[in-house]
Every structure is written in C-alpha cells, then in structure tokens.
Design an enzyme around this catalytic site. Sequence first.
Site, short mmCIF file in Angstrom:
data_model
loop_
_atom_site.label_atom_id
_atom_site.label_comp_id
_atom_site.label_asym_id
_atom_site.label_seq_id
_atom_site.Cartn_x
_atom_site.Cartn_y
_atom_site.Cartn_z
N LEU A 93 41.70 31.00 -23.36
CA LEU A 93 40.72 29.92 -22.30
C LEU A 93 40.57 31.68 -20.97
O LEU A 93 41.77 32.51 -21.28
CB LEU A 93 41.70 29.35 -21.34
CG LEU A 93 41.87 27.99 -22.15
CD1 LEU A 93 42.73 26.52 -21.06
CD2 LEU A 93 39.84 27.47 -21.99
N ASP A 94 39.89 31.48 -20.74
CA ASP A 94 39.21 32.86 -19.58
C ASP A 94 40.35 32.78 -18.55
O ASP A 94 41.11 31.99 -17.91
CB ASP A 94 37.92 32.93 -19.03
CG ASP A 94 36.90 33.25 -19.48
OD1 ASP A 94 37.64 33.93 -21.19
OD2 ASP A 94 35.98 32.53 -20.11
N TYR A 95 41.16 34.29 -17.80
CA TYR A 95 41.88 34.07 -17.09
C TYR A 95 41.22 33.08 -15.80
O TYR A 95 42.37 32.01 -14.90
CB TYR A 95 41.48 35.87 -16.29
CG TYR A 95 42.49 35.53 -15.21
CD1 TYR A 95 43.49 35.88 -15.16
CD2 TYR A 95 41.83 35.73 -13.59
CE1 TYR A 95 44.85 36.04 -13.51
CE2 TYR A 95 41.80 36.41 -12.66
CZ TYR A 95 43.24 36.32 -12.58
OH TYR A 95 43.99 36.28 -11.37
#
Length: 306
Positions: free
Chosen positions: A118-120
């Site tokens: 998952l993206d930051y």
Amino acid sequence: SRHDMTTRTVALAVLASLVIVTISRLRSRSRDNVVVSEPPAAENEALQVGKLVPRAAATGGRRLNVEDVPVQSMCLDYIVFDKPYDCRLDGESEEATVERAARYVDPELDKIRFCHQLDYATSGVLVLGRTKQACKVASQCFQQRTAIKYYLAVGHGHCDRGGPFLIDHAVDTIEGDFRMRLVTSTSGFGKHGGLATTVAFCMANAAYNQRPVCVFLLRPRTGRRHQLRLHLKSIGHPIVGDATYSEEDAEQRCSERMMLHAWRLELPMTGGTRVFCTQEPFSAYVPGEWPGKLAEAMQEVSSYAG
C-alpha cells in the site's frame, strides 16, 4: 449475621455488574476491529488476536507510534493490519512503520513478509504472512489477479455518472521519478507500467470544507502503482488530499490526509476465500447515507466487473 449476609449480597451484585460492563466493552472493541474470515478458521488458524490495538490516525504534529497501527486479525498464517494513512511499511523512520508494529505484536517473527503493498498515504487492509508458505499463497492471489480489492475514495467535484463504469487508461513510469503517468500506448512499458482498468461507482455527491466532493467505491482489476489516483484524476475527480497528483498546493489543500482507503480484500484460496474488511473512515469527513449502501454498491460493482 443478617448484616454480614446483606453486605456480601451487595458486594456480589456490584462484582456482577462490573463483569457485565467489562464483557460489554470487550465485545464493543471486537466489533470496532472488524474482520470477516471465510470460510471459518481451521483449527490450526484459530489463534485469536492477543492484543487489539486501538485505532488512532496519524495527525500533523503527532508522532505515529506502534500502538497506533491497529491489528485487524491475527492467526497462525497471517497478521492483518488496518494501516493508518501516512505510515511507511518499512525502512528508517522516526515514526512507527508497519514492520515495527508487526514485531511489536509478534516478537517471534523470523522475517517480515508483505503479501502486497500500500502507498505511504493510503490507509486500509494490509496482509503480512507469518510463514514463507502463507505469504506465497497470498502473494499468488495478487500475481495471478485473483485477489478482489475494494477501495473507498473521496474525489474533488461532483460526479454525474450513475451506476458502475469502467476507467481504462494505461499507466507508465516516469524515468528518474517515483510518479506515474497516463499513456495511450499499449506496449513498451516500464517496470511498473502497463494496461490498467478500474471499475468505479459514485456513491454520493457531497461537500467537504465547503467544496464539492464525491465518494467512490473502486475495484481495480489490475494493480499498477498509483493506478487509482491517476484514474480518478483522468475523469476529472482527483483524490482529495493527494499531494502528488492533485493540482492543489499546500495552502489550498483542504484535507490533512489523502482520502484513499483499502476497504475490503478477498483472497481466493484452497478451501475457501479469505475476506478481510475494515471500517470505512470517510463518513467522519463526508457524512451522509452512503455508508449504509456499501454492501449494495459492492454487489453492483461485482456484477459489473464479472
């Protein structure tokens, strides 16, 4: 004596009341940490969550600690987190990472194995394998595109599209840059580029901080980097709080976070499908009737996606 018996009776009644209140609170905490696991866990997967970590989102000026990374489910094979927004998966950081949270929950882990990414800035369901084999099985669901993912997003503007619709735009890398871009080509992609499709469903038009917004349920058919962020921007509804792809500058930004959340994940496996689901986080920002229609919207999106 009668006095002693009365005293003991009162004491027992108070104790019973305390027990009832405690059980009620424990049940409430379990409901607040929602996980659906289908089929029912096998005997070797029946380990319950040893510590339910209360949800606390990261906010500006407040350091994110390992206690702020909620555990949604834990069994002998997997640890499932409801990753907060603006939380790194691993690496050097002054704030907590998912890796540190996993070692906090299970100090005996021999290795951190992310089944997906998952993206930051994205919050939501994140699955870690506790064994090499378990991670391999879950990772194959993503590699073979059998994993079914549902995201919630809040976009700028109002959307006039009724019912599910398809966003079909290829994305590709930008040399020397972590960002991605929309392209019209169908071949010759970079490492993380390729054809990309997303089924979208606008659940509501509303307002947030006196600006028009729309709430989307998204089901990506592919898993390109930043796919959902680019796809919503391509139809004129960039995600609220997206510092990378929104045209807002820091002073114009109306949200403390990027409003993209990995809401539900279904992993078809031998013997049945594992389903992990979190609470939706956006009704606190965009109230309305739409949260009560999520199940119906998911069915429509699922039927459209085929």
